[in-house]
Scaffold this motif. Structure first.
Motif, short mmCIF file in Angstrom:
data_model
loop_
_atom_site.label_atom_id
_atom_site.label_comp_id
_atom_site.label_asym_id
_atom_site.label_seq_id
_atom_site.Cartn_x
_atom_site.Cartn_y
_atom_site.Cartn_z
N ASP A 1 0.62 -1.30 0.08
CA ASP A 1 -0.19 -0.11 -0.05
C ASP A 1 0.83 1.36 -0.03
OD1 ASP A 1 -2.61 -1.32 -0.15
OD2 ASP A 1 -2.42 -1.46 2.03
N ASN A 2 1.97 1.24 0.62
CA ASN A 2 2.87 2.31 0.77
C ASN A 2 3.91 2.42 -0.43
OD1 ASN A 2 1.54 2.91 3.22
ND2 ASN A 2 2.81 1.97 4.38
N ILE A 3 4.19 1.58 -1.10
CA ILE A 3 5.08 1.67 -2.12
C ILE A 3 4.49 1.99 -3.36
CG2 ILE A 3 6.66 0.21 -3.60
CD1 ILE A 3 6.91 -1.72 -1.30
N LEU A 4 4.99 3.04 -4.02
CA LEU A 4 4.51 3.80 -4.95
C LEU A 4 5.21 3.60 -6.43
CD1 LEU A 4 2.98 7.31 -3.43
CD2 LEU A 4 1.99 4.87 -3.94
N ILE A 5 4.60 3.35 -7.37
CA ILE A 5 5.68 2.88 -8.61
C ILE A 5 5.16 3.88 -9.86
CG2 ILE A 5 6.08 0.66 -7.86
CD1 ILE A 5 3.84 1.06 -10.77
N ALA A 6 6.19 3.89 -10.79
CA ALA A 6 5.91 4.27 -12.03
C ALA A 6 6.41 3.35 -13.14
CB ALA A 6 6.89 5.60 -12.44
N ALA A 7 5.70 2.97 -14.13
CA ALA A 7 5.70 2.00 -15.17
C ALA A 7 5.38 2.35 -16.47
CB ALA A 7 5.01 0.76 -14.54
N HIS A 8 5.93 1.77 -17.50
CA HIS A 8 5.05 1.67 -18.74
C HIS A 8 4.48 0.09 -19.17
CE1 HIS A 8 7.81 4.70 -21.30
NE2 HIS A 8 6.96 5.18 -20.15
N SER A 9 3.71 0.07 -20.13
CA SER A 9 3.08 -1.08 -20.16
C SER A 9 1.95 -1.02 -18.78
CB SER A 9 3.64 -2.56 -20.16
OG SER A 9 4.55 -2.29 -21.15
N PHE A 10 0.96 -0.27 -18.89
CA PHE A 10 0.15 -0.04 -17.68
C PHE A 10 0.63 1.20 -17.28
CE2 PHE A 10 0.72 -4.79 -17.13
CZ PHE A 10 -0.59 -5.23 -17.34
N ASP A 11 0.84 2.43 -17.98
CA ASP A 11 1.51 3.50 -17.67
C ASP A 11 0.94 4.12 -16.59
OD1 ASP A 11 2.59 3.13 -20.31
OD2 ASP A 11 1.98 5.03 -20.98
N SER A 12 1.67 4.37 -15.60
CA SER A 12 1.49 5.03 -14.36
C SER A 12 2.55 5.72 -13.57
CB SER A 12 1.02 3.93 -13.50
OG SER A 12 2.07 2.74 -13.40
N ASP A 13 2.22 6.48 -12.76
CA ASP A 13 3.13 7.17 -11.89
C ASP A 13 2.41 7.48 -10.48
OD1 ASP A 13 5.45 8.67 -11.11
OD2 ASP A 13 4.99 10.38 -12.11
N TYR A 14 3.12 7.21 -9.47
CA TYR A 14 2.53 7.24 -8.10
C TYR A 14 1.47 6.27 -7.85
CZ TYR A 14 5.39 11.47 -7.53
OH TYR A 14 6.02 12.48 -7.44
N ARG A 15 1.63 5.03 -8.48
CA ARG A 15 0.51 4.02 -8.50
C ARG A 15 0.97 3.29 -7.26
NH1 ARG A 15 -1.46 -0.34 -12.77
NH2 ARG A 15 -2.66 -1.62 -11.60
N PRO A 16 0.09 3.00 -6.44
CA PRO A 16 0.44 1.97 -5.20
C PRO A 16 0.44 0.57 -5.99
CG PRO A 16 -1.61 3.43 -4.52
CD PRO A 16 -1.27 3.56 -6.14
N LEU A 17 1.44 -0.03 -5.29
CA LEU A 17 1.84 -1.55 -5.78
C LEU A 17 0.67 -2.36 -5.52
CD1 LEU A 17 3.83 -3.47 -6.80
CD2 LEU A 17 4.71 -3.53 -4.67
N SER A 18 -0.06 -2.13 -4.39
CA SER A 18 -1.25 -2.89 -3.96
C SER A 18 -2.43 -2.81 -4.92
CB SER A 18 -1.80 -2.40 -2.73
OG SER A 18 -2.21 -1.27 -2.69
N THR A 19 -2.35 -1.94 -6.14
CA THR A 19 -3.41 -1.86 -6.95
C THR A 19 -3.20 -2.77 -8.14
OG1 THR A 19 -2.45 0.01 -8.08
CG2 THR A 19 -3.93 0.55 -6.36
#
Length: 168
Positions: free
Chosen positions: A132-150
């Motif tokens: 819940d507290n780890i936020l990620i950025a990624a491509h292939s599901f583009d995201s920024d500040y996305r909680p890992l738990s999602t």
């Protein structure tokens, strides 16, 4: 023996925020041919180290869309290169547990298959590291500040980046 240079985590994270929802034209976008997540992770990591390893097959490098190492874009190859034991040029890390993580480290997810298939960069950790507290950025599901738990994942593994080896 190569010298050890520090990993600039802030530079890697700045890069991640800048390109999370866009594509750097200096790199090919692999989104439609298998996914762009590890390519994006490698770009972020390169922004924080500035060192590539041009060893054919077993290095970690990108020249163009057709001249890159498997570890630049492949989830398992990325992992194997980062946790290698040899002091060869390029970034290196260790397989980590959640408590060892810092922003700028990487998580790999086993989603719906029997293999790890996604490599986001950790951009922020709010308090004790939990999904819940780890936020990620990624491509292939583009995201920024996305909680890992999602993410709907079967398994996680973490790579804590220690530094980089350089021949310069």
């Amino acid at each position: 023996m190569p010298r050890i240079i520090p990993y600039d985590r802030r530079a890697a994270i700045r890069y991640a925020h800048r390109w999370a929802f866009d594509r750097n034209p200096r790199y090919y976008d692999y989104e439609n041919i298998g996914g762009d997540c590890t390519n994006f992770a490698s770009q972020c990591l390169y922004a924080g180290t500035g060192v590539m390893n041009f060893t054919p097959d077993f290095g970690w490098y990108y020249v163009d869309a057709n001249n890159k190492s498997p570890s630049w874009t492949g989830v398992e190859y990325f992992y194997n290169f980062m946790v290698r034991r040899q002091a060869t040029p390029g970034p290196f890390g260790v397989q980590a547990n959640m408590s060892m993580l810092l922003p700028g480290d990487f998580v790999q997810l086993k989603l719906t298959s029997d293999r790890f298939s996604h490599t986001p960069i950790i951009v922020e950790i709010n308090g004790l590291p939990t999904p819940d507290n780890i936020l990620i950025a990624a491509h292939s599901f583009d995201s920024d500040y996305r909680p890992l738990s999602t993410y709907d994942f079967q398994e996680l593994r973490f790579i804590h980046i220690v530094a980089a080896y350089s021949n310069n």
